[in-house]
Design a protein around this motif. Sequence first.
Motif, PDB file in Angstrom:
ATOM      1  N   PRO A   2      26.104 -18.799 -77.808  1.00 27.31           N
ATOM      2  CA  PRO A   2      26.697 -20.407 -77.111  1.00 27.31           C
ATOM      3  C   PRO A   2      28.320 -20.184 -78.133  1.00 27.31           C
ATOM      4  O   PRO A   2      28.597 -19.870 -78.788  1.00 27.31           O
ATOM      5  N   ALA A 107      22.421 -21.872 -69.739  1.00 31.49           N
ATOM      6  CA  ALA A 107      22.406 -20.338 -70.604  1.00 31.49           C
ATOM      7  C   ALA A 107      23.922 -20.939 -71.977  1.00 31.49           C
ATOM      8  O   ALA A 107      23.418 -20.100 -73.132  1.00 31.49           O
ATOM      9  N   HIS A 108      24.703 -21.453 -71.962  1.00 30.31           N
ATOM     10  CA  HIS A 108      25.280 -22.065 -73.451  1.00 30.31           C
ATOM     11  C   HIS A 108      24.694 -23.270 -74.056  1.00 30.31           C
ATOM     12  O   HIS A 108      25.256 -23.864 -75.026  1.00 30.31           O
ATOM     13  N   GLY A 109      23.394 -23.481 -73.521  1.00 31.23           N
ATOM     14  CA  GLY A 109      21.912 -24.050 -74.454  1.00 31.23           C
ATOM     15  C   GLY A 109      22.725 -25.808 -74.574  1.00 31.23           C
ATOM     16  O   GLY A 109      22.468 -26.404 -75.218  1.00 31.23           O
ATOM     17  N   ARG A 163      18.201 -22.777 -73.185  1.00 33.04           N
ATOM     18  CA  ARG A 163      18.892 -21.401 -72.991  1.00 33.04           C
ATOM     19  C   ARG A 163      17.821 -20.168 -72.688  1.00 33.04           C
ATOM     20  O   ARG A 163      18.112 -19.225 -71.926  1.00 33.04           O
ATOM     21  N   ARG A 167      18.222 -17.386 -70.087  1.00 31.74           N
ATOM     22  CA  ARG A 167      17.721 -16.132 -69.720  1.00 31.74           C
ATOM     23  C   ARG A 167      16.774 -15.553 -69.211  1.00 31.74           C
ATOM     24  O   ARG A 167      16.949 -14.694 -68.470  1.00 31.74           O
TER      25      ARG A 167
END
Length: 187
Positions: A2, A107-109, A163, A167
């Motif tokens: 991140p 994906a970046h949390g 996140r 994945r």
Amino acid sequence: EPAPRDKSKFGLSEMDFVIGHMGAFTKEKGQNIAVAAAALLRESMPYARFILAGDGTLLSETRRRAPDNVKFPGFVADHAAFFGALDLFIMPSRSEAWGLAALEAMAHGVPVIASDVGGLPEIVEPGNGGWLVPAGDPAALARMITEAASSPYRLHEQGEKARERARTFSIARMVEQTEAFYRRFAK
């Protein structure tokens, strides 16, 4: 990995609760729903700030109707910096084939609130990194933003789950799910 969280790149403070969206300004993407939700939250959540990134045919009209808690940075090339400034990502779409921006936020949390339309429920699973709301309903969106912001611990936990969930969407799985999604309509 991140991006480090930094709200200052968008002229905001760490005290602000930042809600973001990235996409072309079209009727389908529902930025006007986000603007209506922002207006509803001005009194109850004075520390809420919206960043609606992107360009498109409806940008100037949307900007003209927006309250002062909404920023329009235009096209943002640095996605890591954008997602690093957010506490929450919203997809207020009226229709959405897939919702790649939601997956990128995850994906970046960054946890996601998305409309319960098209391919979005395939990506955003309630309680597992996000929440779903009815499409075209600014009040429902505003209520869910308020709920998400009410517990920083839970919000952080949802960011971690987002996140993890992102994945699981490998390129192969994305292709497979995209094909399956379109096959549902090809019958």
